[in-house]
Design a protein around this motif. Structure first.
Motif, short mmCIF file in Angstrom:
data_model
loop_
_atom_site.label_atom_id
_atom_site.label_comp_id
_atom_site.label_asym_id
_atom_site.label_seq_id
_atom_site.Cartn_x
_atom_site.Cartn_y
_atom_site.Cartn_z
N LYS A 218 21.46 44.17 -39.08
CA LYS A 218 21.68 45.59 -38.79
C LYS A 218 20.35 46.24 -38.42
N PRO A 219 20.38 47.21 -37.49
CA PRO A 219 19.13 47.90 -37.14
C PRO A 219 18.69 48.83 -38.26
N VAL A 220 17.41 48.84 -38.55
CA VAL A 220 16.86 49.75 -39.55
C VAL A 220 16.09 50.89 -38.90
N TYR A 221 15.81 50.74 -37.62
CA TYR A 221 15.11 51.81 -36.89
C TYR A 221 15.46 51.68 -35.41
N THR A 222 15.76 52.81 -34.79
CA THR A 222 16.07 52.84 -33.36
C THR A 222 15.35 54.00 -32.72
N ALA A 223 14.68 53.76 -31.62
CA ALA A 223 13.97 54.81 -30.89
C ALA A 223 14.56 54.89 -29.48
N THR A 224 15.48 55.84 -29.28
CA THR A 224 16.11 56.04 -27.97
C THR A 224 16.15 57.50 -27.56
N GLU A 225 16.22 58.40 -28.55
CA GLU A 225 16.45 59.81 -28.24
C GLU A 225 15.37 60.39 -27.33
N TYR A 226 14.12 59.97 -27.51
CA TYR A 226 13.04 60.55 -26.71
C TYR A 226 13.13 60.13 -25.24
N ARG A 227 13.94 59.09 -24.96
CA ARG A 227 14.11 58.64 -23.58
C ARG A 227 15.30 59.29 -22.90
N GLU A 228 16.09 60.05 -23.62
CA GLU A 228 17.30 60.63 -23.04
C GLU A 228 16.95 61.79 -22.13
N GLU A 229 17.32 61.66 -20.88
CA GLU A 229 17.06 62.70 -19.89
C GLU A 229 17.96 63.91 -20.13
N THR A 230 17.40 65.10 -20.05
CA THR A 230 18.18 66.32 -20.16
C THR A 230 18.88 66.58 -18.83
N ILE A 231 20.22 66.64 -18.85
CA ILE A 231 20.98 66.81 -17.61
C ILE A 231 21.62 68.19 -17.51
N SER A 232 21.56 68.97 -18.60
CA SER A 232 22.10 70.33 -18.57
C SER A 232 21.43 71.14 -19.66
N ILE A 233 21.11 72.41 -19.35
CA ILE A 233 20.48 73.28 -20.34
C ILE A 233 20.94 74.71 -20.09
N CYS A 234 21.16 75.47 -21.17
CA CYS A 234 21.57 76.86 -21.03
C CYS A 234 21.20 77.62 -22.30
N THR A 235 21.24 78.94 -22.22
CA THR A 235 21.01 79.79 -23.39
C THR A 235 22.31 80.51 -23.73
N ILE A 236 22.63 80.55 -25.00
CA ILE A 236 23.80 81.25 -25.49
C ILE A 236 23.33 82.09 -26.68
N ALA A 237 23.43 83.40 -26.53
CA ALA A 237 22.88 84.33 -27.53
C ALA A 237 21.38 84.02 -27.70
N ASP A 238 20.95 83.73 -28.91
CA ASP A 238 19.53 83.46 -29.14
C ASP A 238 19.22 81.97 -29.24
N ALA A 239 20.17 81.13 -28.86
CA ALA A 239 19.98 79.68 -28.99
C ALA A 239 19.91 79.01 -27.62
N VAL A 240 19.23 77.90 -27.60
CA VAL A 240 19.16 77.07 -26.40
C VAL A 240 19.97 75.81 -26.65
N TYR A 241 20.86 75.49 -25.72
CA TYR A 241 21.69 74.29 -25.78
C TYR A 241 21.28 73.35 -24.65
N TRP A 242 21.32 72.05 -24.93
CA TRP A 242 21.11 71.10 -23.85
C TRP A 242 21.89 69.81 -24.10
N ALA A 243 22.27 69.17 -23.00
CA ALA A 243 22.99 67.91 -23.06
C ALA A 243 22.14 66.83 -22.40
N THR A 244 22.27 65.60 -22.89
CA THR A 244 21.44 64.51 -22.38
C THR A 244 22.29 63.42 -21.75
#
Length: 372
Positions: A218-244
């Motif tokens: 079983k994996p005990v450590y995975t490093a992938t999130e930092y490589r995920e490209e942001t493909i959509s970003i928006c602001t809703i109220a005071d928050a920032v949302y993004w999808a990868t």
């Protein structure tokens, strides 16, 4: 030390061993030492591995691997297939060599005789076309042979390769984390075992990595999130949302740490987040147009589109007034609520919708196609 120096290896007055890459008009393509430093393996000619004694420069072994693909048309070029050595490793004392080849297999070889002891591959049978093996290694004690494959997968065998111990394939094996990598299976580029053989370290060509517990597989450590490209970003109220591209949705508010709202373990080609933040529309690399709820995490498949059109620059998803949306389920139609609008005439079989723009008051949709 003998007077004659191997052209790719020198020993200075202090006893340091130096490799001469490219000197005398020659090049070493690959090189490695045995774990105890007593032997050196070099690959100068792409299909021949030579092993030398580091004290005497004496040639102690020569390995010429063969392949069932040799002479066939299964090469990546118009030439006949030729065996290339792509990765090399020596065991603790340099008696065994582990070679990764361009036919999708690796092999453990006896250095003294050049005899192949095993053929190692990823699936149930060896590939029937060219594939690369770019990462091989022995554990520090020489008891394990490690081979990296495509899809971030690693095989672990005993030192001769005659007994499979584990195939380590992560849940992210089939994911692509950026647009530049779409359609390219991630190849393992480095692999190693910890000193006690408990952990296996795996690095991949897309700059992701995993650490595995070998006993538990079983994996005990995975490093992938930092490589995920942001493909959509928006602001809703005071928050920032993004999808990868890795199929995740994040939110950050004020100075707080980002929160992951959703993880689909899918590859997303396109994504648009609803103005309310309650859901998003996505297109997966398999061609599904999905409506993904960020409240109950449900996924509704709205349509399936031709995968050939995924990589074309075109508008496939868009929001109009509030959370009202449309999408293009095919090359010639627009889906708006329960209405399907045919915008390309039937005789125009090669035309394709490229972009759709709403007017400022959302009362009119302007459609651009390849031809109009």
């Amino acid at each position: 030390m003998a007077e004659h120096q191997h052209p790719m290896m020198k020993v200075d007055e202090s006893g340091n061993v130096w490799l001469n890459f490219g000197e005398y008009g020659q090049e070493v393509e690959l090189a490695c030492f045995s774990k105890d430093g007593s032997r050196l393996l070099t690959v100068e000619k792409v299909g021949v591995a030579k092993v030398f004694d580091t004290k005497t420069s004496e040639l102690v072994g020569e390995i010429r691997p063969v392949s069932d693909l040799a002479g066939s048309d299964k090469s990546p070029t118009t030439k006949e297939f030729e065996v290339y050595i792509e990765a090399v490793a020596l065991d603790s004392k340099g008696h065994l060599a582990l070679l990764g080849l361009n036919d999708g297999t690796a092999g453990v070889f006896e250095v003294s005789t050049g005899k192949r002891l095993s053929t190692l591959f990823q699936n149930e049978t060896p590939p029937d076309h060219w594939e690369l093996i770019r990462a091989v290694n022995f554990s520090n004690d020489g008891s394990l042979a490690l081979v990296g494959f495509y899809n971030r997968t690693v095989g672990v065998w005993n030192n001769t390769g005659e007994q499979l111990i584990a195939k380590l394939r992560p849940s992210s094996a089939d994911l692509f984390f950026s647009k530049e990598l779409w359609g390219r299976d991630s190849l393992v580029s480095s692999v190693a075992a910890s000193a006690d053989n408990r952990y296996i370290f795996v690095g991949c060509s897309d700059y992701t990595c995993n650490i595995w517990d070998l006993e538990k597989q079983k994996p005990v450590y995975t490093a992938t999130e930092y490589r995920e490209e942001t493909i959509s970003i928006c602001t809703i109220a005071d928050a920032v949302y993004w999808a990868t591209a890795g199929g995740a949705v994040w939110r950050a508010e004020d100075n707080s740490l980002p929160e992951k709202l959703f993880a689909s373990e899918q590859t997303w080609v396109e994504a648009k987040i609803a103005p309310s933040g309650k859901f998003l529309l996505t297109i997966t690399i398999e061609g599904e147009i999905q409506k993904v709820s960020l409240e109950d995490r449900s996924i509704d498949v709205l349509a399936n589109i031709d995968r050939k059109g995924l990589y074309e620059k075109r508008t496939a998803l868009c929001f109009l007034d509030g959370d009202n949306y449309f999408y293009t389920p095919s090359r010639d139609s627009i889906k708006l609520a329960d209405i399907t609008i045919q915008v390309i005439e039937e005789q125009e079989t090669l035309d394709t919708i490229k972009s759709v723009r709403p007017s400022p008051d959302n009362s009119i949709l302007a459609v651009k196609t390849d031809w109009k």
